[in-house]
Design a protein around this motif. Structure first.
Motif, PDB file in Angstrom:
ATOM      1  N   GLY A   1      81.141 -10.161  56.761  1.00 46.77           N
ATOM      2  CA  GLY A   1      82.569 -10.339  56.517  1.00 46.77           C
ATOM      3  C   GLY A   1      83.128 -11.517  57.282  1.00 46.77           C
ATOM      4  N   ALA A   2      84.395 -11.399  57.690  1.00 47.22           N
ATOM      5  CA  ALA A   2      85.039 -12.478  58.445  1.00 47.22           C
ATOM      6  C   ALA A   2      84.211 -12.822  59.671  1.00 47.22           C
ATOM      7  CB  ALA A   2      86.443 -12.044  58.858  1.00 47.22           C
ATOM      8  N   VAL A   3      84.037 -14.113  59.913  1.00 51.37           N
ATOM      9  CA  VAL A   3      83.200 -14.561  61.027  1.00 51.37           C
ATOM     10  C   VAL A   3      83.957 -14.372  62.351  1.00 51.37           C
ATOM     11  CG1 VAL A   3      81.954 -16.503  62.047  1.00 51.37           C
ATOM     12  CG2 VAL A   3      82.027 -16.223  59.555  1.00 51.37           C
ATOM     13  N   MET A   4      83.310 -13.690  63.298  1.00 45.60           N
ATOM     14  CA  MET A   4      83.883 -13.441  64.615  1.00 45.60           C
ATOM     15  C   MET A   4      82.844 -13.827  65.661  1.00 45.60           C
ATOM     16  SD  MET A   4      85.311  -9.642  63.521  1.00 45.60           S
ATOM     17  CE  MET A   4      86.760  -9.461  64.564  1.00 45.60           C
ATOM     18  N   SER A   5      83.298 -14.147  66.860  1.00 44.58           N
ATOM     19  CA  SER A   5      82.341 -14.440  67.925  1.00 44.58           C
ATOM     20  C   SER A   5      81.610 -13.150  68.292  1.00 44.58           C
ATOM     21  CB  SER A   5      83.053 -15.015  69.144  1.00 44.58           C
ATOM     22  OG  SER A   5      83.980 -14.087  69.667  1.00 44.58           O
ATOM     23  N   ALA A   6      80.339 -13.245  68.650  1.00 44.97           N
ATOM     24  CA  ALA A   6      79.559 -12.052  68.984  1.00 44.97           C
ATOM     25  C   ALA A   6      78.489 -12.384  70.014  1.00 44.97           C
ATOM     26  CB  ALA A   6      78.907 -11.471  67.726  1.00 44.97           C
ATOM     27  N   GLN A   7      78.328 -11.483  70.975  1.00 42.08           N
ATOM     28  CA  GLN A   7      77.317 -11.641  72.022  1.00 42.08           C
ATOM     29  C   GLN A   7      76.653 -10.292  72.308  1.00 42.08           C
ATOM     30  OE1 GLN A   7      79.624 -13.224  75.310  1.00 42.08           O
ATOM     31  NE2 GLN A   7      79.027 -15.311  74.822  1.00 42.08           N
ATOM     32  N   ILE A   8      75.358 -10.345  72.603  1.00 41.27           N
ATOM     33  CA  ILE A   8      74.623  -9.169  73.068  1.00 41.27           C
ATOM     34  C   ILE A   8      74.144  -9.469  74.476  1.00 41.27           C
ATOM     35  CG2 ILE A   8      72.614  -7.671  72.707  1.00 41.27           C
ATOM     36  CD1 ILE A   8      72.836  -8.276  69.720  1.00 41.27           C
ATOM     37  N   ASP A   9      74.679  -8.729  75.439  1.00 39.32           N
ATOM     38  CA  ASP A   9      74.397  -8.974  76.862  1.00 39.32           C
ATOM     39  C   ASP A   9      74.580 -10.442  77.227  1.00 39.32           C
ATOM     40  OD1 ASP A   9      74.039  -6.376  77.651  1.00 39.32           O
ATOM     41  OD2 ASP A   9      71.851  -6.459  77.705  1.00 39.32           O
ATOM     42  N   GLY A  10      75.666 -11.027  76.731  1.00 40.14           N
ATOM     43  CA  GLY A  10      76.021 -12.389  77.082  1.00 40.14           C
ATOM     44  C   GLY A  10      75.380 -13.476  76.247  1.00 40.14           C
ATOM     45  N   GLU A  11      74.452 -13.114  75.375  1.00 39.89           N
ATOM     46  CA  GLU A  11      73.777 -14.105  74.541  1.00 39.89           C
ATOM     47  C   GLU A  11      74.413 -14.129  73.154  1.00 39.89           C
ATOM     48  OE1 GLU A  11      69.349 -15.107  72.671  1.00 39.89           O
ATOM     49  OE2 GLU A  11      69.556 -13.668  74.319  1.00 39.89           O
TER      50      GLU A  11
ATOM     51  N   PRO B   1      69.275  -3.410  72.441  1.00 41.21           N
ATOM     52  CA  PRO B   1      68.482  -2.475  73.246  1.00 41.21           C
ATOM     53  C   PRO B   1      69.361  -1.397  73.895  1.00 41.21           C
ATOM     54  CG  PRO B   1      67.970  -4.770  73.791  1.00 41.21           C
ATOM     55  CD  PRO B   1      69.215  -4.783  72.969  1.00 41.21           C
ATOM     56  N   LYS B   2      68.724  -0.319  74.267  1.00 43.41           N
ATOM     57  CA  LYS B   2      69.423   0.763  74.963  1.00 43.41           C
ATOM     58  C   LYS B   2      70.136   0.209  76.194  1.00 43.41           C
ATOM     59  CE  LYS B   2      68.626   5.172  77.323  1.00 43.41           C
ATOM     60  NZ  LYS B   2      67.609   6.211  77.686  1.00 43.41           N
ATOM     61  N   GLY B   3      71.427   0.533  76.335  1.00 44.60           N
ATOM     62  CA  GLY B   3      72.201   0.088  77.484  1.00 44.60           C
ATOM     63  C   GLY B   3      72.808  -1.290  77.344  1.00 44.60           C
ATOM     64  N   ALA B   4      72.403  -2.034  76.318  1.00 45.53           N
ATOM     65  CA  ALA B   4      72.946  -3.378  76.119  1.00 45.53           C
ATOM     66  C   ALA B   4      74.385  -3.294  75.616  1.00 45.53           C
ATOM     67  CB  ALA B   4      72.090  -4.162  75.139  1.00 45.53           C
ATOM     68  N   ARG B   5      75.138  -4.336  75.905  1.00 43.62           N
ATOM     69  CA  ARG B   5      76.523  -4.383  75.464  1.00 43.62           C
ATOM     70  C   ARG B   5      76.712  -5.446  74.378  1.00 43.62           C
ATOM     71  NH1 ARG B   5      81.081  -2.482  79.698  1.00 43.62           N
ATOM     72  NH2 ARG B   5      79.915  -0.740  80.610  1.00 43.62           N
ATOM     73  N   LEU B   6      77.316  -5.018  73.312  1.00 48.43           N
ATOM     74  CA  LEU B   6      77.672  -5.904  72.209  1.00 48.43           C
ATOM     75  C   LEU B   6      79.166  -6.204  72.323  1.00 48.43           C
ATOM     76  CD1 LEU B   6      77.371  -7.239  69.344  1.00 48.43           C
ATOM     77  CD2 LEU B   6      77.841  -4.954  68.417  1.00 48.43           C
ATOM     78  N   VAL B   7      79.504  -7.486  72.388  1.00 49.39           N
ATOM     79  CA  VAL B   7      80.903  -7.898  72.458  1.00 49.39           C
ATOM     80  C   VAL B   7      81.235  -8.682  71.195  1.00 49.39           C
ATOM     81  CG1 VAL B   7      82.634  -9.233  73.719  1.00 49.39           C
ATOM     82  CG2 VAL B   7      80.842  -7.986  74.975  1.00 49.39           C
ATOM     83  N   VAL B   8      82.185  -8.171  70.426  1.00 43.76           N
ATOM     84  CA  VAL B   8      82.648  -8.857  69.220  1.00 43.76           C
ATOM     85  C   VAL B   8      84.056  -9.361  69.500  1.00 43.76           C
ATOM     86  CG1 VAL B   8      83.114  -8.687  66.761  1.00 43.76           C
ATOM     87  CG2 VAL B   8      81.249  -7.355  67.759  1.00 43.76           C
ATOM     88  N   GLY B   9      84.218 -10.688  69.471  1.00 40.01           N
ATOM     89  CA  GLY B   9      85.485 -11.298  69.854  1.00 40.01           C
ATOM     90  C   GLY B   9      86.388 -11.633  68.695  1.00 40.01           C
ATOM     91  N   PRO B  10      87.257 -12.634  68.872  1.00 44.16           N
ATOM     92  CA  PRO B  10      88.273 -12.951  67.868  1.00 44.16           C
ATOM     93  C   PRO B  10      87.686 -13.493  66.563  1.00 44.16           C
ATOM     94  CG  PRO B  10      88.821 -13.882  70.021  1.00 44.16           C
ATOM     95  CD  PRO B  10      87.405 -13.415  70.099  1.00 44.16           C
TER      96      PRO B  10
END
Length: 340
Positions: free
Chosen positions: A76-86, A97-106
């Motif tokens: 869908g709409a393109v948003m910034s995304a990182q998994i454990d900072g990458e 991976p287990k315990g990893a954080r996914l950050v989906v930005g604007p």
């Protein structure tokens, strides 16, 4: 427990699927994802059924933690995304991976982004669907602190991507005649088709207002209709001549005349148009519209044939020789950089 833990979340994030067909007669529109094609794309990238529920994100996503190893896809709409900072690619599948954080930005382009998980989100279904239908009070927006259960996922393949058809910045939208189309004077219909509209900021999952220069599109003879059934994609013309495209959570009946109806395959283009994006409408006869929709349905059904690896293996690239692999290389003994 397989789950995605919500640490932080944007204001418009909700679980959505294909919606609830079959309840129009009792006052409930289908609802579901604003961009249905994005659901098909996510299901294709993860190799699972399109019936699986996903998270629909508007404006921004949030911060999520995986309770176990899992796969995700972003469409869908393109948003910034990182998994454990990458930083990770959009329109692609990835491992979290287990315990990893996914950050989906604007949001960077488009309006509605989607986060899919292998196995789908398993919130409690209501009337055969997990879709959040805010205007009818079915389900609720996701909040920080929630734990979203995720279904079992037997597959392990990741790192796949799809070439996405352009639909995130407006464009031409195909429509077919509606119940009142011929009640509008011929010059109004012609002017409507020739007008370039702008997507008004006043828009939501019920409808999108369209702005344009010049006079409105009201027609006195079309203002006295009896309230009747309406569906997503209908373009209503209000008393002041302003067009509204009805969306996934539209009402089921209405008394404003409809100048046309957007083809379901083009409704994602309307949904994804950001505020200010230009939209233009093209009339098709009903039979031609049905053929266009049938071709789109067939294309959506065979999306799996368009999936490619996110990182291609040179050993399997039949078009390897078409790439300029040494473009920009310089000679170590006769370099132009030594001149002058």
């Amino acid at each position: 427990m397989r789950a995605l833990i919500v640490h932080q979340v944007g204001p418009g994030v909700a679980v959505q699927d294909l919606g609830r067909p079959g309840f129009l007669a009792v006052g409930l529109t289908r609802g579901g994802a604003a961009d249905v094609l994005a659901l098909h794309e996510g299901a294709t990238l993860l190799g699972q059924s399109v019936d699986r529920a996903a998270l629909e994100m508007v404006g921004t996503g949030g911060t999520f933690e995986a309770s176990e190893d899992m796969r995700i896809a972003l469409t869908g709409a393109v948003m910034s995304a990182q998994i454990d900072g990458e930083t990770v690619a959009w329109n692609a599948s990835h491992a979290v991976p287990k315990g990893a954080r996914l950050v989906v930005g604007p949001t960077r382009s488009g309006a509605y982004g989607y986060l899919h998980v292998g196995g789908g989100f398993e919130t409690e279904p209501t009337l055969g669907s997990r879709a959040t239908h805010q205007s009818c009070g079915l389900g609720a927006l996701i909040t920080a602190g929630q734990t979203l259960l995720v279904g079992q996922d037997k597959r392990r393949d990741i790192g796949m991507t799809l070439a996405v058809p352009p639909r995130l910045s407006g464009g031409v939208v195909r429509i077919v005649p509606s119940m009142q189309t011929m009640d509008f004077d011929a010059d109004i219909r012609t002017r409507f088709e020739a007008t370039t509209f702008r997507r008004d900021p006043r828009a939501n999952r019920q409808g999108i207002r369209l702005d344009s220069n010049g006079p409105g599109f009201s027609n006195p003879s079309a203002l006295s209709i009896v309230s009747e059934v309406i569906v997503p994609g209908d373009i209503q013309i209000t008393g002041d001549g302003t067009p509204f495209v009805l969306m996934a959570e539209s009402q089921t009946t209405g008394g404003y005349p409809r100048i046309g109806t957007v083809l379901p395959c083009d409704l994602p283009r309307v949904a994804q148009a950001p505020a200010g994006a230009e939209l233009q409408f093209e009339f098709l006869e009903l039979e031609a519209g049905a053929q266009v929709q049938a071709r789109a349905n067939a294309d959506w059904a065979k999306l799996r044939t368009s999936v490619t690896p996110l990182v291609r293996d040179p050993a399997t690239m039949q078009d390897l020789l078409s790439y300029q692999l040494v473009s920009g290389a310089v000679s170590a003994t006769h370099s132009d950089l030594d001149k002058g």
